[in-house]
Design an enzyme around this catalytic site. Structure first.
Site, PDB file in Angstrom:
ATOM      1  CB  CYS A   1      -1.208  -0.060   1.128  1.00  0.00           C
ATOM      2  SG  CYS A   1      -1.669   1.625   1.684  1.00  0.00           S
TER       3      CYS A   1
ATOM      4  CB  CYS B   1      -6.697  -0.362   6.740  1.00  0.00           C
ATOM      5  SG  CYS B   1      -6.580  -0.268   5.128  1.00  0.00           S
TER       6      CYS B   1
END
Length: 344
Positions: free
Chosen positions: A94, A187
């Protein structure tokens, strides 16, 4: 002199909020932006918190909708890694593709001279360095970002030694997120329960054999994705000594177990190395490495590049080297030199 423009990634948390305040205090023209990566309550709350912070400190706020890209490039990669018997690190991917990839490109469109985040790391003379923050260094997770953008990155929290100092600043700035808890590890996985997440996303529990390293069959496993290298609990087998997961044999759907000593290895092969300095310079240095984010710096005895493979031998044996995780390299000055994915 014209103010330099910084676009800062605002997560709605205390770190990025304080970082934005510090940049404004230093005289930058600060723009806040939040990546919308998921369609859930936590994401909506984070965007709302970031918007409130930006209003309070008097800076504009943008939202970059990248939900589709995140699902295709991060979540699908995460699922397929487990199917290959690897333990992935989605935060590293990410950072490369989103927080320092898409975000950087969109920041340039807003006229940015720099981008900034609330990461705990330092940039000195365009080199990525470990953070001064005790136990909070995040350079490990930044090892795969492109070295070309290092001169364009600011880490405003680089001079702080611990999180409490950040919270004290948040109180001083009267930020409503000063007591907000730190975000969870990954997340997109509710309650950090990756097994339930994988099952909901089509991962079937295909049972197979649990086998000792000498070939003795001890029982059955519930699906390889339920196990990680080094795991002891939850094997549901009885034996004369404690047993640990040594290997996930995806080819034969076998879970290989053994004693603790068998977890210690001195060599590994890694792939897709990302160099944060010139390659020639990298191989001329005395090298150290981490094989997990909270691990110790381990001295490297030898290293060789063969095609896409990086063959690494350590000075000492290391416990539970895990395919899918990263080996991240440092020198004696605690400069992060880059990282590669552990293959075997």
């Amino acid at each position: 002199m014209e103010k330099k423009t910084v676009v800062i990634g605002m997560s709605g948390g205390v770190d990025s909020s304080v970082a934005a305040c510090l940049l404004k205090d230093k005289g930058y023209n600060v723009i806040g932006a939040t990546l919308e990566l998921l369609d859930n309550y936590d994401t909506k709350q984070a965007i709302e918190d970031a918007k409130i912070i930006c209003q309070k400190i008097g800076i504009p706020h943008y939202i970059f909708d990248l939900k589709k890209e995140f699902k295709e490039e991060i979540i699908k990669n995460f699922i397929s890694s487990y199917q290959q018997g690897k333990t992935p690190n989605p935060c590293v991917v990410c950072n490369r593709l989103f927080k320092f990839g898409y975000f950087y490109q969109k920041a340039l469109e807003l006229g940015a001279d720099y981008i900034a985040t609330g990461h705990y790391a330092r940039i000195e003379n365009n080199h990525l360095m470990m953070s001064l923050a005790d136990g909070k260094d995040q350079s490990y997770f930044l090892c795969q970002i492109k070295k070309e953008i290092l001169p364009k990155i600011l880490f405003p929290l680089n001079q702080f030694a611990n999180k409490e100092q950040i919270r004290e600043l948040a109180r001083k700035y009267e930020l409503p997120v000063s007591e907000k808890k730190d975000s969870q590890e990954v997340c997109f996985i509710p309650n950090d329960d990756y097994k339930t997440f994988l099952k909901k996303n089509g991962q079937k529990e295909i049972k197979g054999k649990i086998i000792l390293t000498n070939g003795t069959v001890l029982g059955n496993h519930t699906g390889l994705f339920n196990y990680t290298i080094g795991q002891r609990k939850g094997l549901n087998i009885s034996y004369k000594e404690p047993l640990y997961v040594i290997n996930l044999d995806t080819e034969n759907n076998n879970l290989i177990v053994g004693n603790n000593n068998e977890l210690f290895k001195q060599e590994l092969v890694a792939i897709n190395m990302n160099y944060l300095i010139e390659k020639d310079e990298f191989f001329q240095q005395k090298l150290f490495a981490k094989i997990r984010s909270r691990g110790d710096l381990e001295e490297i005895a030898s290293i060789a590049e063969e095609g896409n493979d990086l063959k690494v031998q350590f000075k000492n044996k290391l416990r539970a080297i895990t395919p899918g995780q990263l080996i991240v390299f440092y020198n004696e000055k605690k400069e992060c030199l880059g990282g590669a994915y552990i293959e075997k």
